[in-house]
Design a protein around this motif. Structure first.
Motif, mmCIF file in Angstrom:
data_model
loop_
_atom_site.group_PDB
_atom_site.id
_atom_site.type_symbol
_atom_site.label_atom_id
_atom_site.label_comp_id
_atom_site.label_asym_id
_atom_site.label_seq_id
_atom_site.Cartn_x
_atom_site.Cartn_y
_atom_site.Cartn_z
ATOM 1 N N THR A 194 13.043 17.355 15.386
ATOM 2 C CA THR A 194 13.042 18.779 15.052
ATOM 3 C C THR A 194 11.834 19.439 15.702
ATOM 4 N N PHE A 195 12.049 19.985 16.875
ATOM 5 C CA PHE A 195 10.950 20.512 17.682
ATOM 6 C C PHE A 195 10.187 21.617 16.950
ATOM 7 N N SER A 196 10.905 22.462 16.216
ATOM 8 C CA SER A 196 10.250 23.614 15.581
ATOM 9 C C SER A 196 9.216 23.197 14.542
ATOM 10 N N SER A 197 9.333 22.019 13.991
ATOM 11 C CA SER A 197 8.384 21.577 12.972
ATOM 12 C C SER A 197 7.414 20.533 13.491
ATOM 13 N N GLY A 198 7.413 20.297 14.793
ATOM 14 C CA GLY A 198 6.568 19.254 15.350
ATOM 15 C C GLY A 198 5.331 19.769 16.037
ATOM 16 N N PRO A 199 4.144 19.264 15.701
ATOM 17 C CA PRO A 199 2.971 19.535 16.522
ATOM 18 C C PRO A 199 3.131 18.820 17.862
ATOM 19 N N ALA A 241 -4.665 19.633 25.331
ATOM 20 C CA ALA A 241 -4.344 20.793 24.489
ATOM 21 C C ALA A 241 -3.383 20.362 23.392
ATOM 22 N N HIS A 242 -3.463 21.065 22.266
ATOM 23 C CA HIS A 242 -2.626 20.741 21.116
ATOM 24 C C HIS A 242 -2.151 22.031 20.468
ATOM 25 N N ILE A 243 -0.919 22.016 19.976
ATOM 26 C CA ILE A 243 -0.393 23.167 19.261
ATOM 27 C C ILE A 243 0.282 22.663 17.995
ATOM 28 N N ASP A 244 0.048 23.361 16.879
ATOM 29 C CA ASP A 244 0.673 22.899 15.642
ATOM 30 C C ASP A 244 2.090 23.445 15.548
ATOM 31 N N SER A 245 2.769 23.125 14.458
ATOM 32 C CA SER A 245 4.180 23.479 14.336
ATOM 33 C C SER A 245 4.400 24.996 14.322
ATOM 34 N N SER A 301 1.941 26.617 24.798
ATOM 35 C CA SER A 301 2.871 27.411 23.995
ATOM 36 C C SER A 301 4.156 26.619 23.802
ATOM 37 N N LYS A 302 4.969 27.077 22.868
ATOM 38 C CA LYS A 302 6.246 26.410 22.620
ATOM 39 C C LYS A 302 7.333 27.441 22.386
ATOM 40 N N ASP A 303 8.522 27.126 22.873
ATOM 41 C CA ASP A 303 9.706 27.967 22.665
ATOM 42 C C ASP A 303 10.670 27.165 21.805
ATOM 43 N N ASN A 304 10.705 27.469 20.519
ATOM 44 C CA ASN A 304 11.538 26.693 19.601
ATOM 45 C C ASN A 304 13.028 26.854 19.902
ATOM 46 N N THR A 345 11.287 23.515 24.011
ATOM 47 C CA THR A 345 10.467 23.273 25.190
ATOM 48 C C THR A 345 9.011 23.647 24.938
ATOM 49 N N LEU A 346 8.143 22.784 25.411
ATOM 50 C CA LEU A 346 6.696 22.990 25.353
ATOM 51 C C LEU A 346 6.218 23.387 26.749
#
Length: 112
Positions: free
Chosen positions: A28-33, A49-53, A71-74, A78-79
């Protein structure tokens, strides 16, 4: 199972820009750091670099802070890693990471 596929690397001159992508599946990409790592020639793996959920609290290693943006596109699972003002010392294979799972990496070479 978790699958991560990095792309977007290449050869760029110092001062140039690249945008790396990491297409994901199997979780589940949207909830994954998510994390970007890199490995320069002859060196160990380095956290970049790190991004949280939520995507609201990105963190960066000092050497890229102000130049790179994670950045992430839920919607696309894609990260991304936008890399500006690239330097020769940014040359490395870049990997995206989710709970220690990584893809094959994408090569970034910064050279004149």
């Amino acid at each position: 199972q978790v699958q991560l596929v990095e792309s977007g690397g290449g050869l760029v001159r110092p001062g140039g820009s690249l945008r790396l992508s990491c297409a994901t599946s199997g979780f589940t990409f949207s909830s994954g750091p998510m994390t970007w790592l890199r490995q320069a020639p002859g060196k160990g793996l380095e956290w970049v670099a790190h991004i949280d959920s939520t995507g609201r609290r990105p963190q960066y290693i000092d050497s890229v802070n102000g130049r790179f943006t994670i950045s992430k596109d839920n919607a696309k699972n894609t990260l991304y890693l936008q890399m500006n003002s690239l330097k020769p010392e940014d040359t490395a294979v870049y990997y995206c990471d989710y709970e220690s799972a990584r893809g094959q990496g994408t090569q970034v070479t910064v050279s004149s």
